[in-house]
Every structure is written in C-alpha cells, then in structure tokens.
Scaffold this motif. Structure first.
Motif, short mmCIF file in Angstrom:
data_model
loop_
_atom_site.label_atom_id
_atom_site.label_comp_id
_atom_site.label_asym_id
_atom_site.label_seq_id
_atom_site.Cartn_x
_atom_site.Cartn_y
_atom_site.Cartn_z
N PRO A 1 0.81 -1.23 0.00
CA PRO A 1 0.00 0.00 0.00
C PRO A 1 0.84 1.27 0.00
O PRO A 1 0.41 2.29 -0.56
CB PRO A 1 -0.82 -0.12 1.29
N VAL A 2 2.03 1.22 0.59
CA VAL A 2 2.88 2.41 0.59
C VAL A 2 3.31 2.75 -0.84
O VAL A 2 3.30 3.92 -1.24
CB VAL A 2 4.11 2.20 1.51
N ALA A 3 3.67 1.73 -1.62
CA ALA A 3 4.06 1.97 -3.01
C ALA A 3 2.90 2.55 -3.82
O ALA A 3 3.09 3.44 -4.66
CB ALA A 3 4.55 0.68 -3.65
N ARG A 4 1.68 2.05 -3.57
CA ARG A 4 0.52 2.59 -4.27
C ARG A 4 0.31 4.06 -3.90
O ARG A 4 -0.01 4.89 -4.76
CB ARG A 4 -0.74 1.78 -3.93
N VAL B 1 3.46 11.42 1.06
CA VAL B 1 2.29 10.67 1.52
C VAL B 1 2.67 9.23 1.84
O VAL B 1 2.24 8.67 2.86
CB VAL B 1 1.17 10.72 0.46
N GLY B 2 3.48 8.61 0.99
CA GLY B 2 3.90 7.24 1.24
C GLY B 2 4.73 7.10 2.50
O GLY B 2 4.51 6.19 3.31
N GLN B 3 5.71 8.01 2.69
CA GLN B 3 6.52 7.99 3.91
C GLN B 3 5.65 8.19 5.15
O GLN B 3 5.83 7.51 6.17
CB GLN B 3 7.58 9.09 3.85
N ASN C 1 13.24 2.20 4.28
CA ASN C 1 13.73 1.64 3.02
C ASN C 1 13.36 2.51 1.82
O ASN C 1 14.17 2.72 0.92
CB ASN C 1 13.18 0.23 2.83
N GLN C 2 12.13 3.00 1.80
CA GLN C 2 11.68 3.79 0.67
C GLN C 2 12.36 5.16 0.60
O GLN C 2 12.43 5.77 -0.47
CB GLN C 2 10.16 3.96 0.73
N ALA C 3 12.88 5.62 1.72
CA ALA C 3 13.53 6.93 1.74
C ALA C 3 14.74 6.97 0.81
O ALA C 3 15.05 8.01 0.22
CB ALA C 3 13.95 7.29 3.17
N ALA D 1 10.64 -4.41 -5.41
CA ALA D 1 11.99 -4.78 -4.99
C ALA D 1 12.07 -4.92 -3.48
O ALA D 1 12.68 -5.87 -2.96
CB ALA D 1 12.99 -3.75 -5.48
N ASP D 2 11.44 -4.01 -2.75
CA ASP D 2 11.50 -4.07 -1.29
C ASP D 2 10.62 -5.20 -0.74
O ASP D 2 10.93 -5.78 0.31
CB ASP D 2 11.10 -2.73 -0.68
#
Length: 439
Positions: free
Chosen positions: A70-73, A82-84, A125-127, A387-388
C-alpha cells in the motif's frame, strides 16, 4: 501557477530533500532500533517460552514487506511524502499496540503490533529511493547512499535507550521492556512531522511534473513533424503512474537490467539475514557472554551503514555493476570466514560479521541505484516497491530456513550455503555486462 510553469532549481531542491531525508532516517532509525532491541525479550516474556522469542522479529520483517504494497501505491498516486507518512503512521500504531499488548500480557496482540511496527522499516527503506528522484545521474549513488548512511545514527542510538526506557516505563506504570517502545513512538512521530513539514515540494511529484513537461514537448514536436511530413512514427506514450505490484512485475519481467538489480538486492539481503540472525545462537553455543554477542552484532550493523557513502561514490565513479559484483565477493568471503569460525567468540567471526554488513551495503546501494536508472520515473514506485517486497520476503524466508539448517546441520553449513548464494550474486551482477555499462 503550476509547478511546471515555475522554474525549478533542481540542485537546490535536491539538497533540501537530502537534508530532510537524513533527519527522518535518524528519527525513524531511533524508533525502529529502540523497539527491535527488546522485541525478542518481550516476545519471550509474553509467550512464556524461549522458542517463540524470534516470532516477533519474523512478524516485523513480514510486516515491512507487505506494508510496502500500500505504501508503493500511495507513493505512485500522491508522492513520496504521503507514502513515507503512511509507513511511519502505521509504525506508530504498531508501537502503541505493542505497549498495549505488554500491559495486557497478550502475545497475539504483540504479534499484530510488531507486524504494523514493520511499517517503520518500510518507510526507512523507501527513503533511499526518494533521494534518487531528482538526483543527477552522476551523483545518484552518492545521494542515495547518504540517506542509507544516516540510518547508522539511529541504529546506534536506539539500543542505548533500553536503560532509559526502563526508567520511563516505571515512571508511567507500564512493563519495563515496553518502555523502549515509548521512544519508538516519539521517534516515529517526530519523523512523521519532519516529512510532512519539510518534504515539500515532493521530489517524486516534481520529477513527474518535469517528465510531463518533457512529454508534452515531445508530443508537440511529433505533431509538428507529422504536419510537415518528416515523420510517420507513433506519438510518444504518456506516462503510466500505476503503482501496483502487478505493474512493477510487468515492468521488471520486460527489463533485464531492472530484474538483475532486484535480484542483487534480494539475494544480498537473504545472505545477510540468514547469517546474522543465527550468529547469536552460534556464539551462545560457545558460551559467549551476552555483552560480547551484542558487540559483534553492533559491529555488523556498523558495517551495514558506515561505509555506504564510500559505496555510493564508487557506484557513481565505476558503475553499479562492478560494485554489485564486489558485494557478492565480499558476502561470499564473509560467509566462508563465518563457516570456519569456532562457536563462541572469535576475532574471525567479528571480521566475518563486519564484512557481511559491508557486502550487504554494496548490494543494496548498487542495486537500488541500478534499478532507479533502469526504469522511467513513472515506473519507479511500482518497481521499487516490488523490490522491497522481494527483499523483505527473502529476508523472512532466509531467517526461517536458517533456523532449520542450524538446528539440523549446524552453523557452518548455513554459512557455506550462504557463500554459494554470494557466488550467484556475482554471476547475476556480471550478466550482460555491456548493457550494464550503459546504466
């Protein structure tokens, strides 16, 4: 006036993005490390058995993988900020649930809390990808690695809050081990505030706007060329900002460079988690003291992050492919040294665990940089998210299998098998070298 109508000082904005992400990594790292430091102990206390002490960590790792979806979406639809924020908010809720579980003495509730707690890892990780959205290609590895490096501060500071956490717990009347999760709450809340306040304009939204402007210019040129009769080709394709895992899978299946980057990261994470998670057991079998075990693991964590700026600079100078190959070599060497080490404490094992962290850093930074460069801007959220997810599932699976291997065959066999995976990483990174040079 829209963003595309306003001149964008890309370099200045990128510097602001890096400063903001470094701050969130430090705060989010404190939040994660504070809880992880006592997670196994709290699991053992709530479950009443040592055999379930690692289940909480497994739940957290699975959470970090699945919450990525859901974070990637959210990132694809509304941007990095918004994702972070979503990841950090879920982690905050998880820490609150863990504290509640400790008070209620509920092991099932604790597992749910730890699953949500994994959102902090997702956000951290997404940062690293947010650092690459506006980075110049020549400095993409450096910028990404600086954000990875910032995690070192939180990872070192978090475990040192265990003692103060006990004092805080007694002050507010909760179980001693739950006190560390109070620091997690504070860390996640502050990281959330920094992201929402300072990650403006959003780096991915800005990159998309710049790409949309470029697409519009290409479309106008195509229309003019059609009118002049100088081209008969199809019109440029508009960006597709679908951030689903299905979209990510479709892109990666059709992009060999992206696929190899994902495999490098996932397999590197598999080796690191498999060996790291069973090293304390290997040392305990040799009657190593708890503080010595903690020291070895801290040196391993230091290896994971402290050299990441050097790794990023190497990626920018020599390319992601040779650094990924080097990562595979280092992971292989570290696994061989671990296989040769005696149970308990040894300088050989200390070196092996440090190299294990360095090898992981090489695969993470090089793989992340290669993936970012291999796909278009609109494809990044989906492919990076996938990937994550793959990394998280590889780590969770590696940790689970590692326990079975050590229980049946021993630590040396686990390390030897991990060395084989290290060789596979080298082979994957070396594939199609000519195409990798163009990345």
């Amino acid at each position: 006036m829209t963003l595309t109508e306003t001149p964008v000082d890309r370099a200045s904005l990128q510097r602001k993005v890096i400063r903001t992400l470094v701050a969130t990594q430090i705060l989010g790292g404190v939040g994660m490390a504070s809880g992880i430091a006592v997670g196994a102990l709290l699991a053992e206390e709530l479950s009443g058995t040592e055999s379930l002490a690692g289940v909480g960590t497994t739940s957290q790792v699975l959470g970090s993988a699945l919450i990525t979806i859901p974070v990637a979406r959210a990132i694809a639809a509304r941007g990095r900020r918004v994702g972070q924020s979503l990841g950090l908010g879920v982690a905050f809720a998880g820490a609150a649930l863990v504290i509640t579980a400790a008070v209620a003495e509920s092991f099932p509730l604790f597992l749910v809390g730890m699953f949500l707690f994994g959102g902090g890892t997702t956000a951290n990780n997404q940062a690293r990808y947010a650092a690459a959205d506006l980075a110049a290609p020549a400095h993409r590895g450096r910028d990404l690695s600086i954000v990875v490096w910032a995690t070192t501060i939180g990872s070192v500071a978090g475990p040192n809050l265990v003692g103060p956490g006990v004092s805080v717990a007694r002050l507010i009347g909760i179980p001693d081990l739950a006190g560390s999760f109070v620091f997690s709450l504070v860390g996640f809340l502050l990281a959330w505030a920094v992201v929402n306040r300072l990650l403006r304009p959003d780096p991915l939204v800005t990159a998309k706007a710049l790409e949309a402007t470029a697409h519009e210019e290409r479309a106008q040129r195509h229309t003019a060329e059609l009118a002049e009769g100088t081209t008969t080709g199809p019109a440029p394709t508009a960006p597709n900002h679908d951030g689903s895992m299905g979209r990510g899978l479709s892109v990666i299946r059709g992009n060999g460079r992206a696929l190899r980057a994902v495999l490098v990261m996932g397999l590197g994470h598999l080796v690191m988690v498999s060996v790291m998670v069973m090293t304390p057991i290997h040392m305990k079998h040799g009657h190593a003291e708890l503080k010595v075990i903690g020291f070895v693991i801290s040196i391993h964590i230091l290896g994971m992050y402290v050299l990441s700026p050097v790794v990023g600079t190497a990626v920018d100078r020599w390319g992601g492919q040779p650094v990924a190959m080097l990562g595979g070599v280092i992971l292989t060497l570290s696994a061989v040294l671990a296989a040769l080490s005696d149970a308990g404490w040894s300088a050989l094992l200390l070196v092996a665990l440090f190299l294990l962290g360095v090898g992981w850093s090489c695969t993470l930074v090089s793989g992340s940089t290669l993936l970012t460069g291999a796909v278009e801007t609109d494809e990044r959220p989906a492919t990076q998210g996938l990937a994550d997810v793959f990394m998280g599932l590889a780590g969770a699976g590696g940790g689970a299998v590692a326990g079975v291997v050590v229980g049946g065959l021993g630590y040396s066999w686990l390390a030897a098998g991990s060395a084989v995976v290290g060789v596979v990483i080298v082979a994957v990174a070396a594939a199609n070298r000519d195409s990798a040079r163009s990345m």
